[in-house]
Every structure is written in C-alpha cells, then in structure tokens.
Design a protein around this motif. Structure first.
Motif, PDB file in Angstrom:
ATOM      1  N   SER A 230       0.711  -1.330   0.090  1.00 40.80           N
ATOM      2  CA  SER A 230       0.060  -0.045   0.004  1.00 40.80           C
ATOM      3  C   SER A 230       0.742   1.102  -0.160  1.00 40.80           C
ATOM      4  CB  SER A 230      -0.825  -0.025   1.194  1.00 40.80           C
ATOM      5  OG  SER A 230      -0.223  -0.088   2.489  1.00 40.80           O
ATOM      6  N   ASP A 231       2.096   1.247   0.498  1.00 46.76           N
ATOM      7  CA  ASP A 231       3.075   2.221   0.564  1.00 46.76           C
ATOM      8  C   ASP A 231       3.364   3.012  -0.832  1.00 46.76           C
ATOM      9  OD1 ASP A 231       2.804   2.446   3.372  1.00 46.76           O
ATOM     10  OD2 ASP A 231       4.712   1.296   3.621  1.00 46.76           O
ATOM     11  N   ASP A 232       3.397   1.689  -1.943  1.00 44.59           N
ATOM     12  CA  ASP A 232       3.784   2.004  -3.184  1.00 44.59           C
ATOM     13  C   ASP A 232       2.707   2.417  -3.958  1.00 44.59           C
ATOM     14  OD1 ASP A 232       6.246   1.805  -2.501  1.00 44.59           O
ATOM     15  OD2 ASP A 232       6.557  -0.510  -2.854  1.00 44.59           O
ATOM     16  N   GLU A 233       1.239   2.282  -3.476  1.00 46.06           N
ATOM     17  CA  GLU A 233       0.369   2.429  -4.600  1.00 46.06           C
ATOM     18  C   GLU A 233       0.086   3.777  -4.996  1.00 46.06           C
ATOM     19  OE1 GLU A 233      -3.611   1.346  -2.648  1.00 46.06           O
ATOM     20  OE2 GLU A 233      -2.899  -0.817  -2.693  1.00 46.06           O
ATOM     21  N   ASP A 234       0.309   4.825  -4.333  1.00 47.37           N
ATOM     22  CA  ASP A 234       0.502   6.341  -4.929  1.00 47.37           C
ATOM     23  C   ASP A 234       1.770   6.702  -5.373  1.00 47.37           C
ATOM     24  OD1 ASP A 234      -2.208   6.337  -3.909  1.00 47.37           O
ATOM     25  OD2 ASP A 234      -1.774   6.912  -2.168  1.00 47.37           O
ATOM     26  N   HIS A 235       2.581   6.086  -5.563  1.00 50.75           N
ATOM     27  CA  HIS A 235       3.930   6.213  -5.978  1.00 50.75           C
ATOM     28  C   HIS A 235       4.041   6.005  -7.453  1.00 50.75           C
ATOM     29  CE1 HIS A 235       8.197   6.779  -6.426  1.00 50.75           C
ATOM     30  NE2 HIS A 235       8.363   5.597  -7.300  1.00 50.75           N
ATOM     31  N   GLU A 236       4.300   7.151  -8.014  1.00 49.68           N
ATOM     32  CA  GLU A 236       4.380   7.277  -9.597  1.00 49.68           C
ATOM     33  C   GLU A 236       5.729   7.238 -10.138  1.00 49.68           C
ATOM     34  OE1 GLU A 236       2.280  10.844 -10.154  1.00 49.68           O
ATOM     35  OE2 GLU A 236       0.167   9.863 -10.141  1.00 49.68           O
ATOM     36  N   ASP A 237       6.394   6.458 -10.900  1.00 47.28           N
ATOM     37  CA  ASP A 237       7.526   6.117 -11.469  1.00 47.28           C
ATOM     38  C   ASP A 237       7.550   7.407 -12.379  1.00 47.28           C
ATOM     39  OD1 ASP A 237       9.867   5.566 -12.294  1.00 47.28           O
ATOM     40  OD2 ASP A 237       9.466   3.421 -12.524  1.00 47.28           O
ATOM     41  N   PRO A 238       8.842   8.307 -12.435  1.00 47.29           N
ATOM     42  CA  PRO A 238       8.968   9.338 -13.214  1.00 47.29           C
ATOM     43  C   PRO A 238       9.106   8.651 -14.634  1.00 47.29           C
ATOM     44  CG  PRO A 238      10.164   9.676 -11.245  1.00 47.29           C
ATOM     45  CD  PRO A 238       9.517   8.408 -11.189  1.00 47.29           C
ATOM     46  N   ALA A 239       9.803   7.300 -14.767  1.00 47.97           N
ATOM     47  CA  ALA A 239      10.070   6.692 -16.000  1.00 47.97           C
ATOM     48  C   ALA A 239       8.864   6.468 -16.637  1.00 47.97           C
ATOM     49  CB  ALA A 239      10.818   5.516 -15.674  1.00 47.97           C
ATOM     50  N   ASP A 240       7.598   6.395 -16.082  1.00 53.52           N
ATOM     51  CA  ASP A 240       6.621   6.165 -16.688  1.00 53.52           C
ATOM     52  C   ASP A 240       6.049   7.493 -17.642  1.00 53.52           C
ATOM     53  OD1 ASP A 240       6.346   3.719 -15.692  1.00 53.52           O
ATOM     54  OD2 ASP A 240       5.094   4.237 -13.905  1.00 53.52           O
ATOM     55  N   VAL A 241       6.470   8.704 -17.497  1.00 47.45           N
ATOM     56  CA  VAL A 241       6.172   9.700 -18.008  1.00 47.45           C
ATOM     57  C   VAL A 241       6.784   9.734 -19.430  1.00 47.45           C
ATOM     58  CG1 VAL A 241       6.102  12.275 -17.990  1.00 47.45           C
ATOM     59  CG2 VAL A 241       5.887  11.056 -15.711  1.00 47.45           C
ATOM     60  N   ALA A 242       5.942   9.815 -20.625  1.00 45.59           N
ATOM     61  CA  ALA A 242       6.608   9.568 -21.844  1.00 45.59           C
ATOM     62  C   ALA A 242       5.908  10.746 -22.811  1.00 45.59           C
ATOM     63  CB  ALA A 242       6.429   8.324 -22.387  1.00 45.59           C
ATOM     64  N   MET A 243       6.879  11.022 -23.660  1.00 46.46           N
ATOM     65  CA  MET A 243       6.163  11.764 -24.950  1.00 46.46           C
ATOM     66  C   MET A 243       5.826  10.633 -25.778  1.00 46.46           C
ATOM     67  SD  MET A 243       6.776  14.768 -23.840  1.00 46.46           S
ATOM     68  CE  MET A 243       6.264  15.818 -25.069  1.00 46.46           C
ATOM     69  N   VAL A 244       4.598  10.903 -26.476  1.00 41.14           N
ATOM     70  CA  VAL A 244       4.034   9.764 -27.340  1.00 41.14           C
ATOM     71  C   VAL A 244       3.979  10.418 -28.721  1.00 41.14           C
ATOM     72  CG1 VAL A 244       2.277   8.009 -27.702  1.00 41.14           C
ATOM     73  CG2 VAL A 244       3.147   8.824 -25.282  1.00 41.14           C
ATOM     74  N   PRO A 245       4.595  10.171 -29.763  1.00 41.17           N
ATOM     75  CA  PRO A 245       4.591  10.767 -31.118  1.00 41.17           C
ATOM     76  C   PRO A 245       3.087  10.297 -31.615  1.00 41.17           C
ATOM     77  CG  PRO A 245       6.738   9.852 -30.533  1.00 41.17           C
ATOM     78  CD  PRO A 245       6.040   9.738 -29.506  1.00 41.17           C
ATOM     79  N   MET A 246       2.427  11.290 -32.269  1.00 42.21           N
ATOM     80  CA  MET A 246       1.209  11.295 -32.954  1.00 42.21           C
ATOM     81  C   MET A 246       0.122  11.399 -31.936  1.00 42.21           C
ATOM     82  SD  MET A 246      -0.175  10.933 -35.991  1.00 42.21           S
ATOM     83  CE  MET A 246       1.057  10.284 -36.849  1.00 42.21           C
ATOM     84  N   ALA A 247       0.059  10.504 -30.879  1.00 44.95           N
ATOM     85  CA  ALA A 247      -0.941  10.695 -29.691  1.00 44.95           C
ATOM     86  C   ALA A 247      -1.031  11.974 -29.338  1.00 44.95           C
ATOM     87  CB  ALA A 247      -0.638   9.699 -28.695  1.00 44.95           C
ATOM     88  N   ASP A 248       0.208  12.926 -29.157  1.00 45.64           N
ATOM     89  CA  ASP A 248       0.041  14.455 -28.592  1.00 45.64           C
ATOM     90  C   ASP A 248      -0.501  15.253 -29.767  1.00 45.64           C
ATOM     91  OD1 ASP A 248       2.381  14.429 -30.201  1.00 45.64           O
ATOM     92  OD2 ASP A 248       3.744  15.089 -28.577  1.00 45.64           O
TER      93      ASP A 248
END
Length: 487
Positions: A230-248
């Motif tokens: 539960s301590d990690d449930e709200d943790h957001e991995d910065p490596a998950d943030v991505a630029m997505v060509p075409m989708a943006d």
C-alpha cells in the motif's frame, strides 16, 4: 505546424514502424487550436486510428542517456521528478539527425502561451486565481540546447503533451544501471486489464505526474499497477512519463472526446470511441478541467455554453477555490473565542484548507461543515472533538451569514469586477486584448460568475431563513401569551 512539416512527421512516424491510417486521419492546422487530427473519411466506432510502438515513446526508459551517464544519473537525482526526462529531451534534440526522435522533436512547439512565459503585466491579470558531462553536453551546445529557457520549454512540452506509459508485465527497464531481480520487476510493473476490454488491451485513465515548478502535471494516461504494498500504490515512477508521438497531436475540448489511447504489450493504439464524421476533429480529452488548469497547463481555454444556473459562454468545469484562512478571518469577527484549536483539529481530521465551488453555485458541504465547526458552542465543540466527528453540513442563518461575507470578500480579491470583465470581452473590445490578457479575463470571469451565482443563492437562502426565524418567533410569542391568558 506547416503542411510540409506535418507530411515530414507522418513520413518519420511510419519509418519508425508507427502505423497511421492516413486515408482516414489527417494532421492539419485548426484556427485557435494549432495542429490537430481530422477525420478525412467517416470513421466508425471502435476503429484503430493509429498504433505506436512502445519503443517509439520518448522517456527516461527508452532514451540511452541514463545508461551513458551511469551512476551519476541517480547521484544527481535525475531518476526523480521530471528533470531526467527534460534533460533527455534536450540531449536528444542536441543530437540532431542522430536522434531516433529527430522527426518528432522537430514538430514540437517552440513557444507557449502558458503563464510560465508571461511577463509581470500579464501575470497581474491573474490576480486572485487558482549535471555537466562535456562528452555528453559539449560546451558549444550549451547556449542553444541547454539553457534555462530550453529547460522551461521542455518542461512545458511535458506538462502539456506527455502521457503516463507504465511498464507492461515482464518488461525490463532500459537505460537503468541498477537492474532489480527479474521476477520482482515483473511483479511490480504488472498492469490490471479492464475485463470489459479485449484480452491483452487496457484502456488508460487520467492521472497526475510529478510536477515541474510545483505544477500539477500533464493530462495523461494511467493503468493501475498490481502492487500489494500500500505504501507504493500512490508512487508514480518518473520513468513512466513519456512523450508519445502522434498521440499528442490530438487536441482536447470540454466533453468532446471521441478517441482514447489503449495499451497493448508491444504497442499503444488510438481507437475511436464513437463514430466520427468526415471533416470532424478527433479529440482525445481525459477529464474536463477548469479554464484555470487549461491555461496553466496548455495555454488555452474552453468557451462552450454554460449550464443553469449560469448562462453565456464559459467552461462548465470551472471552479473557484476559497481558502480556509479567509473563512477564519471572517468568522473570528463573529465570535469571542480563539479559533486556533478548532482550526488545528479540523486540519488533523479533514485535511482541507481549501474549499471548491463549482458551476452549480452550491456551497461545498465541506465548507459548510467547517463554518459550523467554527461557530459551535463550547460544549458542542468539546463533544465533537472528543468523538472526532465533523459537524454535519447543515445550513442555518449563522452559517449563511458567514458565507455571504466570505464570498463578498473573495470577490474583492480580483483586480476588476465581473461587469468590467464582461465589458472587456464585448465583441467591440475583445479585439483590443492581447491573447494572454484575453485568456486571463476569461479565467477570472468564469470564477467570478461562480462566486456571484453562489452569493445570489446564499442570499436568497439567508432571507428565507430569516423569514422562517421571525415566523417561528411570532408563533412562540403567541403561544406564550395564550398560556398566560389561560392561567
């Protein structure tokens, strides 16, 4: 984006194994919205518009810079927040044609209308609203690619265009020198698949990522991690943030979504969620944020018909924040005791120091409960504190009277009145405003309309409450006289 650049971007996208149905989807300029996607033919519901290989997303997981920097990446804290991704984008841009994402980076905007780039005069219009490695970062490139201005620019690109792309179950991080146990990595990166969707595919939901300069983060997508800790449930991995060509490339507008991004093991795909007529814009909208958020994050605002009790054009998702300290300052003049103990208790129990008003122009229940707490007689306050029980959000004339003063005081925090802002946006005058000022006026006008509408409703209820009190008093007085007469 010019037609030539758009064509070059599509060619690059397809050369990198992205798949776009160019017979049905085109990338064009929309007045007031910049570039966007348009349906070139009628598109049925549940039709795949384009697919994006996972390795074509640009993140600290797919960029090689973290691996090249080795242990220094974490020593400098680049594995946390957005600094790492911003640096990756700056580095990839500095590599020119050697970068895998050169065709994508060339299409990204170089100017933004977000307040981060506004001057003091424009910012005043919003009053009252809500590692150096010479081998990797050559000195001759510093001023062009690694300046503070470029840093802010990359941060704004992330803020306005990034998505959260979590690892697929069993996928190993790239560009990370510290690899964890394979099984453990697989377990912590697993993603739940919505049972209503096809096997192997998950629809993404909006979330907030780590902020830049205290901002809330971009509009993006999330699939919940299957993590029992539960301590990690709200943790957001910065490596998950991505630029997505075409989708943006897709724009957003209030309640206009007709396409959504879905995850699969090896690719992401944009799928229509309803039929789209030829010539219609393709919208990828997650949530309907207020104009204050749209301006801060994307540099634009929404103007659509408002719902009763408000009227005219605005953003039905607009909100107004009312600070708890403003309420305390008003209430403290109505009571003879110190409110600090009650405020501290409230913050411990409810953890709300800001209350939100919406376009329904109703007082938030939390706000009413807070005012009642401040007004409780000593014995009732002591009972509430002992039982750790918040007061019920019941409206009475004392609460309504406090609310009137609070709303009037909140309206005075703006540098202009509602009527003055409406005059600025009149057809004969709006052309005189700069884009920034026009946006600022629209934001604050939306907030003032909520405050004015809520104030009107509270005043009506206060008058009704006072009338009821007088009537009850007269009845009690008559009852008393009757008893004396019978004696």
């Amino acid at each position: 984006m010019s037609e030539q650049i758009a064509s070059g971007f599509v060619d690059w996208f397809q050369s990198q194994h992205g798949n776009l149905d160019s017979a049905k989807v085109g990338i064009v300029q929309f007045p007031g919205h910049g570039r966007g996607a348009v349906a070139l033919q009628d598109i049925p519901e549940d039709y795949t518009l384009f697919t994006i290989p996972r390795d074509l997303t640009l993140s600290t997981r797919t960029c090689s810079l973290p691996s090249l920097m080795g242990q220094a990446w974490k020593e400098h804290g680049l594995h946390e927040g957005w600094a790492g991704l911003i640096l990756c984008m700056m580095w990839e841009e500095s590599r020119g044609a050697d970068s895998k994402w050169s065709g994508y980076l060339a299409t990204l905007p170089n100017t933004f209308d977000t307040p981060m780039f506004w001057g003091p005069e424009d910012l005043n219009e919003l009053q009252g609203t809500a590692v150096n490695r010479t081998d990797l970062f050559p000195a001759e490139k510093h001023s062009q690619y690694f300046s503070l201005e470029r840093y802010h620019l990359m941060g704004s690109r992330i803020l306005s265009r990034s998505f959260t792309v979590e690892q697929w179950k069993g996928e190993h991080p790239e560009g990370d020198d510290a690899h964890d146990d394979d099984d453990e990595a697989a377990d912590t990166s697993a993603m739940d698949v919505d049972p209503e969707e096809a096997p192997g595919s998950s629809a993404a939901e909006p979330t907030e990522s780590a902020p830049v300069d205290g901002s809330d983060g971009p509009e993006e997508l999330q699939v919940e991690a299957d993590d029992e800790d539960s301590d990690d449930e709200d943790h957001e991995d910065p490596a998950d943030v991505a630029m997505v060509p075409m989708a943006d490339m897709l724009n957003a507008r209030f309640e206009s979504e007709n396409a959504k991004l879905f995850y699969e093991e090896r690719e992401l795909k944009m799928v229509s969620t309803k039929p789209i007529k030829a010539g219609e814009q393709i919208w990828n909208t997650y949530g309907d944020p207020p104009n204050s958020d749209l301006l801060r994050r994307y540099g634009h605002v929404d103007l659509v018909p408002l719902n009763p009790p408000l009227s005219g054009l605005g953003n039905p998702g607009d909100v107004v924040e009312v600070r708890a300290d403003l309420i305390v300052s008003v209430a403290s003049k109505k009571v003879k005791y110190d409110l600090k103990e009650r405020v501290d208790w409230w913050l411990e129990e409810a953890d709300d120091d800001v209350f939100v008003l919406r376009t329904d122009c109703e007082l938030a229940e939390e706000l009413v409960s807070f005012v009642r707490l401040l007004l409780l007689p000593k014995d009732e306050w002591e009972k509430a504190a002992q039982k750790s029980k918040l007061p019920k959000p019941k409206l009475d004339k004392d609460v309504l009277a406090i609310a009137v003063d609070v709303l009037e005081k909140r309206l005075k925090e703006y540098s202009t009145t509602l009527e003055e802002d409406e005059a600025l946006l009149a057809p004969e005058r709006i052309g005189e405003l700069s884009l920034n000022k026009r946006h600022a006026v629209i934001v604050r006008l939306g907030e003032k309309r909520i405050l004015r509408g809520t104030l009107k409703d509270v005043r009506v209820k206060l008058i009704a409450s006072a009338g009821t009190s007088r009537k009850r008093g007269r009845e009690e007085e008559k009852g008393g006289k009757g008893k004396k007469a019978r004696k």
